[in-house]
Scaffold this motif. Sequence first.
Motif, PDB file in Angstrom:
ATOM      1  N   HIS A 146       0.844  -1.185   0.000  1.00  0.00           N
ATOM      2  CA  HIS A 146       0.000   0.000   0.000  1.00  0.00           C
ATOM      3  C   HIS A 146       0.883   1.241   0.000  1.00  0.00           C
ATOM      4  CE1 HIS A 146       0.903  -0.934   4.228  1.00  0.00           C
ATOM      5  NE2 HIS A 146       0.846   0.366   4.436  1.00  0.00           N
ATOM      6  N   ARG A 147       0.289   2.376  -0.248  1.00  0.00           N
ATOM      7  CA  ARG A 147       0.994   3.653  -0.173  1.00  0.00           C
ATOM      8  C   ARG A 147       0.381   4.487   0.945  1.00  0.00           C
ATOM      9  NH1 ARG A 147       2.784   5.296  -5.972  1.00  0.00           N
ATOM     10  NH2 ARG A 147       1.736   3.807  -7.333  1.00  0.00           N
ATOM     11  N   HIS A 148       1.148   5.507   1.363  1.00  0.00           N
ATOM     12  CA  HIS A 148       0.647   6.493   2.307  1.00  0.00           C
ATOM     13  C   HIS A 148       0.715   7.876   1.664  1.00  0.00           C
ATOM     14  CE1 HIS A 148       2.608   3.519   5.255  1.00  0.00           C
ATOM     15  NE2 HIS A 148       1.315   3.271   5.248  1.00  0.00           N
ATOM     16  N   SER A 149      -0.171   8.756   2.049  1.00  0.00           N
ATOM     17  CA  SER A 149      -0.092  10.147   1.606  1.00  0.00           C
ATOM     18  C   SER A 149       0.589  11.007   2.670  1.00  0.00           C
ATOM     19  CB  SER A 149      -1.503  10.696   1.326  1.00  0.00           C
ATOM     20  OG  SER A 149      -2.265  10.731   2.533  1.00  0.00           O
ATOM     21  N   PHE A 150       1.243  10.355   3.637  1.00  0.00           N
ATOM     22  CA  PHE A 150       1.861  11.046   4.771  1.00  0.00           C
ATOM     23  C   PHE A 150       3.215  10.390   5.065  1.00  0.00           C
ATOM     24  CE2 PHE A 150      -1.252   7.839   5.953  1.00  0.00           C
ATOM     25  CZ  PHE A 150      -0.489   6.939   6.669  1.00  0.00           C
ATOM     26  N   TYR A 151       3.973  10.993   5.960  1.00  0.00           N
ATOM     27  CA  TYR A 151       5.216  10.377   6.430  1.00  0.00           C
ATOM     28  C   TYR A 151       4.868   9.241   7.389  1.00  0.00           C
ATOM     29  CZ  TYR A 151       7.770  14.400   4.571  1.00  0.00           C
ATOM     30  OH  TYR A 151       8.305  15.358   3.739  1.00  0.00           O
ATOM     31  N   HIS A 152       5.589   8.143   7.248  1.00  0.00           N
ATOM     32  CA  HIS A 152       5.335   6.962   8.072  1.00  0.00           C
ATOM     33  C   HIS A 152       6.660   6.502   8.675  1.00  0.00           C
ATOM     34  CE1 HIS A 152       3.712   3.094   9.326  1.00  0.00           C
ATOM     35  NE2 HIS A 152       4.658   2.469   8.645  1.00  0.00           N
ATOM     36  N   LEU A 153       6.707   6.387   9.996  1.00  0.00           N
ATOM     37  CA  LEU A 153       7.916   6.000  10.709  1.00  0.00           C
ATOM     38  C   LEU A 153       7.586   4.828  11.616  1.00  0.00           C
ATOM     39  CD1 LEU A 153       7.829   9.248  10.318  1.00  0.00           C
ATOM     40  CD2 LEU A 153       9.624   9.294  12.023  1.00  0.00           C
ATOM     41  N   ALA A 154       8.539   3.929  11.785  1.00  0.00           N
ATOM     42  CA  ALA A 154       8.346   2.815  12.713  1.00  0.00           C
ATOM     43  C   ALA A 154       9.672   2.426  13.338  1.00  0.00           C
ATOM     44  CB  ALA A 154       7.730   1.620  12.005  1.00  0.00           C
ATOM     45  N   LEU A 155       9.622   2.118  14.614  1.00  0.00           N
ATOM     46  CA  LEU A 155      10.786   1.603  15.339  1.00  0.00           C
ATOM     47  C   LEU A 155      10.406   0.236  15.888  1.00  0.00           C
ATOM     48  CD1 LEU A 155      13.592   1.855  16.724  1.00  0.00           C
ATOM     49  CD2 LEU A 155      12.401   2.919  18.668  1.00  0.00           C
ATOM     50  N   PHE A 156      11.180  -0.797  15.524  1.00  0.00           N
ATOM     51  CA  PHE A 156      10.964  -2.135  16.060  1.00  0.00           C
ATOM     52  C   PHE A 156      11.831  -2.328  17.302  1.00  0.00           C
ATOM     53  CE2 PHE A 156      10.396  -2.928  11.369  1.00  0.00           C
ATOM     54  CZ  PHE A 156       9.014  -3.072  11.420  1.00  0.00           C
ATOM     55  N   THR A 157      11.219  -2.743  18.402  1.00  0.00           N
ATOM     56  CA  THR A 157      11.992  -3.082  19.596  1.00  0.00           C
ATOM     57  C   THR A 157      12.112  -4.601  19.761  1.00  0.00           C
ATOM     58  OG1 THR A 157       9.978  -2.892  20.937  1.00  0.00           O
ATOM     59  CG2 THR A 157      11.408  -0.950  20.793  1.00  0.00           C
ATOM     60  N   SER A 158      11.267  -5.352  19.057  1.00  0.00           N
ATOM     61  CA  SER A 158      11.389  -6.808  18.986  1.00  0.00           C
ATOM     62  C   SER A 158      10.518  -7.285  17.832  1.00  0.00           C
ATOM     63  CB  SER A 158      10.963  -7.481  20.292  1.00  0.00           C
ATOM     64  OG  SER A 158       9.569  -7.320  20.509  1.00  0.00           O
ATOM     65  N   GLY A 159      10.787  -8.486  17.361  1.00  0.00           N
ATOM     66  CA  GLY A 159       9.974  -9.038  16.294  1.00  0.00           C
ATOM     67  C   GLY A 159      10.822  -9.681  15.218  1.00  0.00           C
ATOM     68  N   GLY A 160      10.155 -10.278  14.237  1.00  0.00           N
ATOM     69  CA  GLY A 160      10.820 -10.939  13.134  1.00  0.00           C
ATOM     70  C   GLY A 160       9.969 -10.865  11.883  1.00  0.00           C
ATOM     71  N   GLY A 161      10.525 -11.327  10.778  1.00  0.00           N
ATOM     72  CA  GLY A 161       9.840 -11.269   9.503  1.00  0.00           C
ATOM     73  C   GLY A 161      10.526 -10.288   8.579  1.00  0.00           C
ATOM     74  N   THR A 162       9.768  -9.732   7.658  1.00  0.00           N
ATOM     75  CA  THR A 162      10.318  -8.779   6.701  1.00  0.00           C
ATOM     76  C   THR A 162       9.327  -7.657   6.450  1.00  0.00           C
ATOM     77  OG1 THR A 162       9.429  -9.966   4.783  1.00  0.00           O
ATOM     78  CG2 THR A 162      11.664 -10.568   5.497  1.00  0.00           C
ATOM     79  N   HIS A 163       9.829  -6.552   5.930  1.00  0.00           N
ATOM     80  CA  HIS A 163       8.962  -5.509   5.392  1.00  0.00           C
ATOM     81  C   HIS A 163       9.593  -5.007   4.109  1.00  0.00           C
ATOM     82  CE1 HIS A 163      11.416  -1.941   6.779  1.00  0.00           C
ATOM     83  NE2 HIS A 163      11.872  -2.863   7.595  1.00  0.00           N
TER      84      HIS A 163
END
Length: 292
Positions: free
Chosen positions: A43-60
């Motif tokens: 999907h797309r966003h029309s805004f700024y998108h930020l994320a910080l992972f503190t734990s987890g697995g997989g891919t993006h």
Amino acid sequence: MAKAAIPTYDICSLVMGKPTQEEVVIARFPDYLAAHSHIQFPHRHSFYHLALFTSGGGTHTIDFERFPVKAGQLYFMVPGQVHGWYFEGPTEGYVINVSAGFFTGFLKDPDYVERFPFLSGVAAEGVITVNNQAMADIQPLLEGMLQEVNSDRPYNLDMLRVLMLEMFIRVSRSTQAGPVKQEMLHNNLLLRNFRKLVEQHYMQQRLPKDYAAMLYVTPNYLNAFCQHMLGKSAGEVIRDRVLLEAKRLLVNADTPISNIAYQLNFADNSYFTKFFRKYAGVTPEEFRKNIV
């Protein structure tokens, strides 16, 4: 079944809780995922998108580049980039969605935020592994943002802006070794201006000399400059932007490839197919079939 066009979400459609959160959304990752489980696919966003992972697995994925999900990873996306998540097990961290105009009325310089290198719109430049010291500096700021976004205290939006800008500065400092020299400031400005021009004109202007003229430098200088800063020529920067847009358009299986070729200003479908196969390594049809 044919794949639909990549959906674009605006910030209002992802508001959590308070109706006033139409310019900024800040949430813990599990809460965000629970509220918006439908947006894990591209999907797309029309805004700024930020994320910080503190734990987890997989891919993006960001603009069809795949990155592992891991603790300490911080990523930044600008409006228009294509994104998808593929998590393995529980994922913890923080999400920030912020409108493109959130800082405009607050800062005298409307382009200030764009100067941070991780907001260039280039996928690989927007994904950062945060070291322990930076994490210790950044996480309290995110906790402070969570408190402010859910409060009715006076100036809470201004406090959010201050906390967010402090986070940007601390992240930027953590990725730069030593003081920034005047030459580097000049180089970053020229690179940013070149990328902005490419973003505006890549559909029509495909030659480095056209951009060199707009930047008041010679084509040879622009090419040497891009090689120095990016390890690729100016022509490659332009070509990569065309290729990225082709990939974005190919996600919509209902759009004939000949229409995409025309939209991207190629002389004919055959030329577009040769271009795509040469630089993507597969034909447009093969790419479309393999989109996850």
